[in-house]
Write an enzyme that holds these catalytic residues in place. Structure first.
Site, PDB file in Angstrom:
ATOM      1  N   GLY A  54      -6.832  37.520  12.385  1.00  0.00           N
ATOM      2  CA  GLY A  54      -7.773  36.775  11.571  1.00  0.00           C
ATOM      3  C   GLY A  54      -8.235  35.510  12.261  1.00  0.00           C
ATOM      4  N   SER A  55      -9.367  34.988  11.819  1.00  0.00           N
ATOM      5  CA  SER A  55      -9.853  33.708  12.332  1.00  0.00           C
ATOM      6  C   SER A  55      -9.149  32.550  11.639  1.00  0.00           C
ATOM      7  CB  SER A  55     -11.363  33.593  12.096  1.00  0.00           C
ATOM      8  OG  SER A  55     -12.041  34.517  12.902  1.00  0.00           O
ATOM      9  N   GLY A  56      -9.369  31.374  12.168  1.00  0.00           N
ATOM     10  CA  GLY A  56      -8.800  30.170  11.575  1.00  0.00           C
ATOM     11  C   GLY A  56      -7.615  29.625  12.334  1.00  0.00           C
ATOM     12  N   HIS A  57      -7.364  30.145  13.524  1.00  0.00           N
ATOM     13  CA  HIS A  57      -6.190  29.722  14.293  1.00  0.00           C
ATOM     14  C   HIS A  57      -6.527  29.293  15.706  1.00  0.00           C
ATOM     15  CE1 HIS A  57      -3.883  31.502  11.094  1.00  0.00           C
ATOM     16  NE2 HIS A  57      -4.343  32.702  11.337  1.00  0.00           N
ATOM     17  N   ASP A 110      -2.897  43.613  10.219  1.00  0.00           N
ATOM     18  CA  ASP A 110      -3.112  43.787  11.656  1.00  0.00           C
ATOM     19  C   ASP A 110      -2.381  45.022  12.169  1.00  0.00           C
ATOM     20  OD1 ASP A 110      -4.522  41.104  12.386  1.00  0.00           O
ATOM     21  OD2 ASP A 110      -2.839  40.557  11.101  1.00  0.00           O
ATOM     22  N   HIS A 219      -0.524  30.701   7.936  1.00  0.00           N
ATOM     23  CA  HIS A 219      -1.500  30.941   6.868  1.00  0.00           C
ATOM     24  C   HIS A 219      -1.042  30.266   5.597  1.00  0.00           C
ATOM     25  CE1 HIS A 219      -1.353  34.420   9.565  1.00  0.00           C
ATOM     26  NE2 HIS A 219      -2.659  34.376   9.489  1.00  0.00           N
TER      27      HIS A 219
END
Ligand code: ADP
Ligand code: ADP
Ligand code: MG
Ligand code: MG
Ligand code: MG
Ligand code: MG
Lengths: 332, 206, 332, 206
Positions: A54-57, A110, A219
């Protein structure tokens, strides 16, 4: 929300468009913006490495695509797995004839999608090996280590496996190098505030002024304990002691140390933490071979930090020290 | 009474509307037991279902399987992937057919549930979507087997799903993100169960 | 305060101790922890570059000490000038026989202390030239450009001047290269939240939810306007258009672009901003020679960003593209 | 009546106490018109003065100049640097002397004020510490010149400094960090003026 955004739905594609526009010499798109590979992919005759999540890291995951580390990355929406189709697309575009190693964090979405992707490309005769990152020692006890989450320690796995591939290693060698790095790696985090998924628009939890959550995931997965914010030296000692108990290093062990900021924590504070870790290791007779202090695996605007320790032998040192050039990681 | 492509397409549109309506509730449940993105996933699935429902396909098998692939592309979080897997597996049971009987609907549903179990490797009692899906599949097969029309059988299916959800609510989540929340999930409705029940409510209109 | 600290008074010395412990191959202390120079200082036969300023802006200033950029840095307490004595100490330790160029931001305390320091070392026959960084176009109108603050644009000056020194330039050449870079550079920032000086313990101002301050400085100096938080594309356009109006580039101009995060702003958001800037420049027929997106000059936990544009000619391109290796800046 | 090293040391200790007491007020003023560090600076100057007051030196010139160097090392923000400059310049006026007369105190004060002007390159009316220092230097010289004892002359000096501060309060800061605040500084007390007045109040005991 104290953020720079356009339409929340456009957040990830716009971010990816910006990233490839900023680094055209390093990165290019695959089938769509969610599939990104090295500008010179496929590199023939080299085992290729793929990751995804996922994005955001940022810099995780995409930021480590480049020479000496990864060949490609499938990118999902914020905190969301990319699709199997995107992973398969990345796999096809980076395959240089020696197989592909997947290295990614142990999260349900994932895992399912990478499994589907490897089934898809298997039919196209691209051999795939999977290495799951499960370095977060706070996320499950050692005897349930298979349940652990993958966090900042994956950067060491990318680095070590990427160097092994550059050395000409086979798909088995590269996967084994990543497994070896991870078997000697532990991470633990502490969060001081929450972050906001742009499409949700409000935080999913909150941490009170003067509180911290020890062991929280990237997260916002709950940690071991919510408690009063302690002094930096105590926080550093808590993280280091927990990881050391898990790794059980021998006398005189040498480490790679990563003090990682989750987002809003100033670099200065990370060095205050690093100092405490460095001194604690020295007191115990351990050495620091290399230190990484900065933002390596983040959670957008979350305040907090994580500590990663990797116990080194000569091979891991050599692979860690090898050069790498990616948009977010340069070492020569 | 046989089920056609248009019946399935209409059911997809009803499911989409129900998912969209449940978005905020699902976000709140997933914020408590996970990462808070399930409302987003539900919205994406709804949009993908609406967009797909008008598609043509040679037969029901392909119609369902391609719907699954469209869902996976649109929403690939855990629940999105499981929903996609479910449709792909359901499609495999009706390859080459242009209609399906009530018995075949029940079989497709069971295959879908089994697909979700295979893909996610969770067990019954881990407090996941499986704990709503399997009782629902059983109830549907039983009702259809006893000769009930699909409408009435669907009601039984929904009741069983709700009972399944309620039965695991007191338990602790054992897998996925909620597995890391541990103790605190006791007494909280599993977000995935809530999502499939919302979709079933949409499909059955109940 | 959502921060990792021990005693607030110890914040800066502990941070510096951690920094040198993390990067022993790159940095060493001078007379005390507030004076830090390259590990291989003095580099004989090269013009040396020194900077200095208050803490709380990492990587500015210290993070740019290393090959291809600076030779030494005098470090002050948070947002406070270092002392003249510390600057003089740095100057003596880096002097390699060809003189020393000071490049630092236009702040009263720093100017007075660097002036005192240059008077001190002048008596010891170390020639010094001073280049003041005044790149913040929001801090004063163009006809009062001497009143402008120095912000992220200083990084381009460090890079260009450092490369000129590596090429064997004289003290005049190096100072001229820095002046040239700065004459073609403009920066403008926007802040979304405040930051906290550890010894003060509370923010000096606040920015309401849903508000932004356009033109704010990196110590929270007030900007041009407090207004409603706009979309990322609009913010980017505001910054870019204001800087372009100031620089007045010719047709087809090529730029180095820096989108800098002030601290709490996620890297993802910076790429969303970069994308808008890139597209806007392209629309106007301008080119991007190199893009820098990340944290280059921060204000601890402040949320916000700045945009820096440097108009390039062939010489500036060459100097910008030259390799550099510092703890916070690597380019090869 | 002549001023000795011990008199000056005692004045430093009184100034230190007054600066320390003013810390929070100075922080608040500097938060409104600058970066909020002036309280920290005042605290550091106070500690440095206390630590230095016991030092020995050959003569008054060195005693004052070395105090200035100690202050610069301890606190090198704008006001710290200007305070250090003031003491160094004052010291230059009494090189080699072991006592100083009231006239010489007034001269030293004027030299200090001029040193601050030279170092900071501000003008009168820019709304800085100069606008308190110069009127105070004038008043002190005038009173001493008219034969007033130092105590009474000090009162005149303080009054003049306060008047100087008040006279610029309605104006806009033109230089330093406060210069960037612009319009909003109108009506706000200049933090630097407030700091030197606090120090003078400590020295004069008024
Ligand atoms: N391995 C699994 N098998 C089946 N269902 C699962 C599994 N893991 C999680 N789930 C279901 O998924 C739901 C969460 O979905 P989602 O929010 O999409 O997950 P994530 O955000 O972690 O990717 C849970 O409430 C649970 O019902
Ligand atoms: N150039 C100057 N000359 C004289 N005094 C100045 C000058 N610039 C600022 N000042 C004074 O310094 C005060 C602020 O001191 P300080 O907080 O130490 O500054 P900074 O934090 O900006 O270094 C102002 O209120 C003003 O009186
Ligand atoms: Mg998720
Ligand atoms: Mg979720
Ligand atoms: Mg200051
Ligand atoms: Mg100040």
């Amino acid at each position: 929300m104290k953020r720079f955004l356009n339409a929340p739905e456009a957040y990830v594609p716009e971010m990816l468009d910006g990233l490839v526009k900023a680094h055209p010499e390093a990165l290019k798109f695959g089938e769509d913006v969610f599939s990104i590979v090295r500008a010179d992919a496929p590199v023939e005759g080299k085992v290729a490495l793929a990751t995804g999540g996922g994005s955001g890291h940022l810099p995780v995951f995409l930021g480590y695509v480049g020479k000496g580390m990864l060949d490609g990355c499938a990118v999902g929406d914020v905190f969301n797995s990319p699709s199997a189709e995107q992973m398969a697309d990345v796999t096809r575009r980076i395959s240089g004839g020696k197989g592909v190693v997947y290295i990614y964090g142990n999260y349900g979405g994932d895992v399912m999608n990478f499994d589907m992707a490897s089934e898809m490309v298997d039919m196209e005769d691209i051999p795939v090996k999977t290495v799951l990152v499960k370095d977060d020692v706070a996320s499950a006890p050692k005897d349930e280590a298979d349940r652990r989450r993958g966090v900042a320690g994956m950067v060491f796995a990318f680095k070590v496996a990427g160097a092994k591939a550059d050395e000409g290693g086979s798909i088995d060698d590269v996967a084994a190098a990543a497994e070896k790095a991870l078997a000697h790696t532990g991470t633990m985090g502490v969060a001081l505030s929450a972050c906001i998924i742009p499409q949700v628009g409000k935080p999913g939890f909150s941490i009170g002024e003067g509180e911290m959550e020890i062991g929280m995931g990237i997260h916002g997965e709950p940690g071991m304990k919510r408690e009063a914010l302690a002094k930096a030296d105590e926080v550093a000692a808590r993280l280091a002691e927990t990881i050391l108990a898990d790794l059980a290093p021998g006398a005189g062990a040498e480490f790679a140390v990563m003090v990682n900021g989750l987002g809003a924590t100033p670099p200065e504070d990370l060095y205050v933490l690093y100092r405490a870790v460095h001194d604690l290791l020295a007191q115990k007779g351990y050495g620091v071979h290399r230190a990484y202090v900065g933002e390596y695996a983040t959670s957008m605007e979350m305040a907090g930090a994580s500590l990663t320790l990797m116990m080194l032998d000569d091979e891991l040192k050599r692979l860690l020290d090898a050069p790498a050039q990616t948009p977010f990681f340069q070492q020569s | 009474m046989s089920v056609t492509r248009d019946d399935i397409a209409a059911a997809m549109v009803r499911a989409a509307a129900a998912l969209r309506a449940a978005k905020d509730d699902l976000t709140a449940l997933d914020q408590a037991a996970g990462d808070g993105d399930l409302g987003i996933t539900a919205g994406k699935l709804a949009d993908a279902l609406d967009a797909y429902a008008g598609s043509e396909a040679d037969d029901l098998g392909k119609f369902l399987a391609q719907a699954g692939m469209a869902l996976n592309k649109a929403a690939s979080s855990t629940m999105g992937t499981l929903a996609a897997t479910a449709l792909m597996r359901a499609g495999q049971t009706v390859k080459g057919q242009s209609t399906m009987t009530a018995e075949q609907v029940a079989e497709a549903f069971r295959a879908a549930a089994q697909g979700v179990m295979d893909r996610g490797k969770a067990k019954l009692g881990d407090k996941t979507v499986l704990d709503a899906l399997f009782p629902a599949a059983d109830a549907l097969a039983e009702a259809v087997g006893a000769g009930a029309p699909l409408g009435a059988a669907g009601q039984k299916m929904l009741d069983a799903a709700r009972q399944g959800r309620d039965a695991v609510t007191p338990l602790q989540n054992k897998i996925g993100r909620a597995g890391w929340v541990g103790e605190r999930t006791k007494g909280a409705v599993d977000p995935g169960c809530a999502m499939v029940i919302a979709a079933m409510e949409g499909v059955t209109g109940q």
